[in-house]
Design a protein around this motif. Sequence first.
Motif, PDB file in Angstrom:
ATOM      1  N   ALA A   1     -10.581  -0.486  -9.835  1.00 39.28           N
ATOM      2  CA  ALA A   1     -10.766  -1.941  -9.939  1.00 39.28           C
ATOM      3  C   ALA A   1     -11.239  -2.330 -11.336  1.00 39.28           C
ATOM      4  CB  ALA A   1     -11.753  -2.415  -8.884  1.00 39.28           C
ATOM      5  N   LYS A   2     -12.165  -1.564 -11.887  1.00 39.65           N
ATOM      6  CA  LYS A   2     -12.668  -1.857 -13.236  1.00 39.65           C
ATOM      7  C   LYS A   2     -11.541  -1.725 -14.257  1.00 39.65           C
ATOM      8  CE  LYS A   2     -17.462  -0.291 -13.424  1.00 39.65           C
ATOM      9  NZ  LYS A   2     -18.285   0.825 -13.920  1.00 39.65           N
ATOM     10  N   ARG A   3     -10.818  -0.653 -14.137  1.00 45.70           N
ATOM     11  CA  ARG A   3      -9.753  -0.358 -15.112  1.00 45.70           C
ATOM     12  C   ARG A   3      -8.613  -1.368 -14.985  1.00 45.70           C
ATOM     13  NH1 ARG A   3      -6.475  -0.233 -17.948  1.00 45.70           N
ATOM     14  NH2 ARG A   3      -5.150   1.381 -18.843  1.00 45.70           N
ATOM     15  N   HIS A   4      -8.248  -1.713 -13.758  1.00 44.34           N
ATOM     16  CA  HIS A   4      -7.118  -2.617 -13.538  1.00 44.34           C
ATOM     17  C   HIS A   4      -7.439  -4.043 -13.978  1.00 44.34           C
ATOM     18  CE1 HIS A   4      -3.610  -4.426 -11.689  1.00 44.34           C
ATOM     19  NE2 HIS A   4      -4.399  -5.272 -11.062  1.00 44.34           N
TER      20      HIS A   4
ATOM     21  N   ASP B   1      -1.092  -0.441  -4.480  1.00 38.38           N
ATOM     22  CA  ASP B   1       0.267  -0.555  -4.978  1.00 38.38           C
ATOM     23  C   ASP B   1       0.408   0.324  -6.231  1.00 38.38           C
ATOM     24  OD1 ASP B   1       2.843  -2.290  -4.728  1.00 38.38           O
ATOM     25  OD2 ASP B   1       2.378  -2.238  -6.879  1.00 38.38           O
ATOM     26  N   LYS B   2       1.591   0.868  -6.407  1.00 34.47           N
ATOM     27  CA  LYS B   2       1.825   1.768  -7.542  1.00 34.47           C
ATOM     28  C   LYS B   2       1.497   1.096  -8.877  1.00 34.47           C
ATOM     29  CE  LYS B   2       5.229   5.178  -8.992  1.00 34.47           C
ATOM     30  NZ  LYS B   2       4.133   6.125  -9.168  1.00 34.47           N
ATOM     31  N   SER B   3       1.776  -0.210  -8.980  1.00 34.13           N
ATOM     32  CA  SER B   3       1.530  -0.912 -10.247  1.00 34.13           C
ATOM     33  C   SER B   3       0.030  -0.967 -10.565  1.00 34.13           C
ATOM     34  CB  SER B   3       2.099  -2.331 -10.181  1.00 34.13           C
ATOM     35  OG  SER B   3       1.450  -3.034  -9.147  1.00 34.13           O
ATOM     36  N   VAL B   4      -0.792  -1.003  -9.531  1.00 38.89           N
ATOM     37  CA  VAL B   4      -2.245  -1.001  -9.729  1.00 38.89           C
ATOM     38  C   VAL B   4      -2.708   0.433 -10.011  1.00 38.89           C
ATOM     39  CG1 VAL B   4      -4.469  -1.480  -8.609  1.00 38.89           C
ATOM     40  CG2 VAL B   4      -2.513  -2.990  -8.198  1.00 38.89           C
TER      41      VAL B   4
ATOM     42  N   LEU C   1       0.878  -1.187   0.000  1.00 40.99           N
ATOM     43  CA  LEU C   1       0.000   0.000   0.000  1.00 40.99           C
ATOM     44  C   LEU C   1       0.908   1.229   0.000  1.00 40.99           C
ATOM     45  CD1 LEU C   1      -2.728  -1.295   2.499  1.00 40.99           C
ATOM     46  CD2 LEU C   1      -2.907  -1.105   0.007  1.00 40.99           C
ATOM     47  N   ASN C   2       1.433   1.526  -1.184  1.00 44.61           N
ATOM     48  CA  ASN C   2       2.505   2.523  -1.262  1.00 44.61           C
ATOM     49  C   ASN C   2       2.169   3.737  -2.108  1.00 44.61           C
ATOM     50  OD1 ASN C   2       2.743   1.557  -3.933  1.00 44.61           O
ATOM     51  ND2 ASN C   2       4.058  -0.108  -3.221  1.00 44.61           N
ATOM     52  N   SER C   3       0.948   3.795  -2.656  1.00 40.20           N
ATOM     53  CA  SER C   3       0.590   4.904  -3.536  1.00 40.20           C
ATOM     54  C   SER C   3      -0.770   5.467  -3.111  1.00 40.20           C
ATOM     55  CB  SER C   3       0.553   4.401  -4.985  1.00 40.20           C
ATOM     56  OG  SER C   3       0.180   5.438  -5.846  1.00 40.20           O
ATOM     57  N   VAL C   4      -0.785   6.737  -2.758  1.00 34.19           N
ATOM     58  CA  VAL C   4      -1.982   7.350  -2.162  1.00 34.19           C
ATOM     59  C   VAL C   4      -2.642   8.295  -3.152  1.00 34.19           C
ATOM     60  CG1 VAL C   4      -2.844   8.762  -0.237  1.00 34.19           C
ATOM     61  CG2 VAL C   4      -0.814   7.324   0.087  1.00 34.19           C
ATOM     62  N   TYR C   5      -3.896   8.050  -3.452  1.00 33.00           N
ATOM     63  CA  TYR C   5      -4.659   9.014  -4.254  1.00 33.00           C
ATOM     64  C   TYR C   5      -5.580   9.773  -3.293  1.00 33.00           C
ATOM     65  CZ  TYR C   5      -6.920  11.104  -8.279  1.00 33.00           C
ATOM     66  OH  TYR C   5      -7.368  12.014  -9.213  1.00 33.00           O
ATOM     67  N   PHE C   6      -5.307  11.056  -3.100  1.00 31.34           N
ATOM     68  CA  PHE C   6      -6.112  11.862  -2.166  1.00 31.34           C
ATOM     69  C   PHE C   6      -7.370  12.398  -2.844  1.00 31.34           C
ATOM     70  CE2 PHE C   6      -1.908  12.642  -0.009  1.00 31.34           C
ATOM     71  CZ  PHE C   6      -2.260  12.146   1.240  1.00 31.34           C
ATOM     72  N   THR C   7      -8.479  12.310  -2.119  1.00 32.26           N
ATOM     73  CA  THR C   7      -9.763  12.841  -2.599  1.00 32.26           C
ATOM     74  C   THR C   7     -10.282  13.853  -1.568  1.00 32.26           C
ATOM     75  OG1 THR C   7     -11.003  11.109  -1.450  1.00 32.26           O
ATOM     76  CG2 THR C   7     -10.270  10.622  -3.706  1.00 32.26           C
ATOM     77  N   ASN C   8     -11.500  14.336  -1.801  1.00 32.70           N
ATOM     78  CA  ASN C   8     -12.084  15.296  -0.850  1.00 32.70           C
ATOM     79  C   ASN C   8     -12.889  14.630   0.254  1.00 32.70           C
ATOM     80  OD1 ASN C   8     -11.640  17.979  -2.349  1.00 32.70           O
ATOM     81  ND2 ASN C   8     -12.558  16.653  -3.893  1.00 32.70           N
ATOM     82  N   SER C   9     -13.335  13.413  -0.016  1.00 36.92           N
ATOM     83  CA  SER C   9     -14.288  12.779   0.909  1.00 36.92           C
ATOM     84  C   SER C   9     -14.148  11.273   0.841  1.00 36.92           C
ATOM     85  CB  SER C   9     -15.720  13.148   0.506  1.00 36.92           C
ATOM     86  OG  SER C   9     -16.013  12.569  -0.757  1.00 36.92           O
ATOM     87  N   GLY C  10     -14.835  10.603   1.752  1.00 38.47           N
ATOM     88  CA  GLY C  10     -14.855   9.148   1.753  1.00 38.47           C
ATOM     89  C   GLY C  10     -15.535   8.608   0.505  1.00 38.47           C
ATOM     90  N   ALA C  11     -16.691   9.169   0.167  1.00 39.28           N
ATOM     91  CA  ALA C  11     -17.435   8.663  -0.995  1.00 39.28           C
ATOM     92  C   ALA C  11     -16.596   8.769  -2.264  1.00 39.28           C
ATOM     93  CB  ALA C  11     -18.741   9.436  -1.147  1.00 39.28           C
TER      94      ALA C  11
END
Length: 393
Positions: free
Chosen positions: A118-121, A261-264, A98-108
Amino acid sequence: MNNRQLFLRHVAQTSDAPLALEMVKAQGMYMWDAEGKRYLDLIAGISVCNVGHCHPAVVKAIQEQAATYMHLLVYGEFVQSPQVAYATYLTGHLPDSLNSVYFTNSGAEAVEGAMKLAKRHTGRAEVIAFNNSYHGSTQGALSILGDEHWRNAFRPLLPGVQHLQHNSMQAVDAISERTACVIAETVQAEAGVLAPSLEWLQALRKRCTETGTLLILDEIQCGFGRNGSLWAFEQYGLVPDVLLLGKALGGGMPLGAFIADKSVMWSLTNQPVLGHITTFGGHPVSCAAGLAAMKTLMEEDLINSVEAKSKLFLELLRHPRIKAVRARGLMLAVDLGDFPTNKKVIDRCIANGLITDWFLFAPESLRIVPPLIITEDEIRSACRIILDALDAV
Ligand code: PLP
């Protein structure tokens, strides 16, 4: 018109019976209303204020960052040091994958991003989610929310979502090579604190690995020490493919994240490029606040005392009207049998200076999810108010 009347008139309402208390100040474990009455906070803004309200380190970080820069550019282009520092600190406290963080504004939004990932990967479209799970109120998150009563009015929702029984082996068998992701709260919060068995979550992990399905664990509510370990999944001896964070992540400021993971994560950068974008996600002030809060959580060793505090609640909450108490660290659901009784108890607690609430899918249960800084004395006085309310209703 006073503020309450203006609130009801001009601020869009989510129910016909809001609490409509006007709070004017919050500090540590307490809030004060416009009349100067003090309230002990037993719900931490729904699992947000784990280090208490307006912790001085968090306030300082916000003030310093706000005076340095706020919004510069949409997410992902400039190197913004608050994002870098927080992503580095967070991943330093997570398993290697768990090495790559995508920050958003909210939980949703973290939920939305993770489902797209998940769909794209995987190149698959099917999603497995669970009954009585809560993942947010946007359309994708609502599609996987585990209660038809709350979903039905907003159909059509996302196709390809299967809702299965949490903690049932049938759900494990349903995972196949067509499943893009399985998404579960590690411990279901709005269901009224339901922790799955070790065997079940491990079987889910194993089947996801066998089928190339991403296991997404939502720790938006149960993460950040609330369950007695920094992450709830640690207690299950497994690692999700994607971790969802929110609520306490921002230390009181709006922030969410999906972490993989960064690869995902890389699959969101190509075909198409900009596979997931946000203007304000990972706002520098939110990241500065969140980092200060997480450092406080770790440096003040707040997680260490969670289990003892949980036990104290369990010892004190004994009353003939209490049917059961479900607890996972400082996430407790006090089952009072039915909603009318629970509501009367909640109203009485609030009148007596204790903020509490019920759970979305367990309206008969009283919510106890206090800031983790709560002291033994404060636990005793909170329980006294609850027991008095139980005597009175
Ligand atoms: N997931 C869980 C477990 C939650 O409890 C919530 C909010 O209560 C969400 C997701 C959605 O977060 P937000 O309200 O920030 O969109």
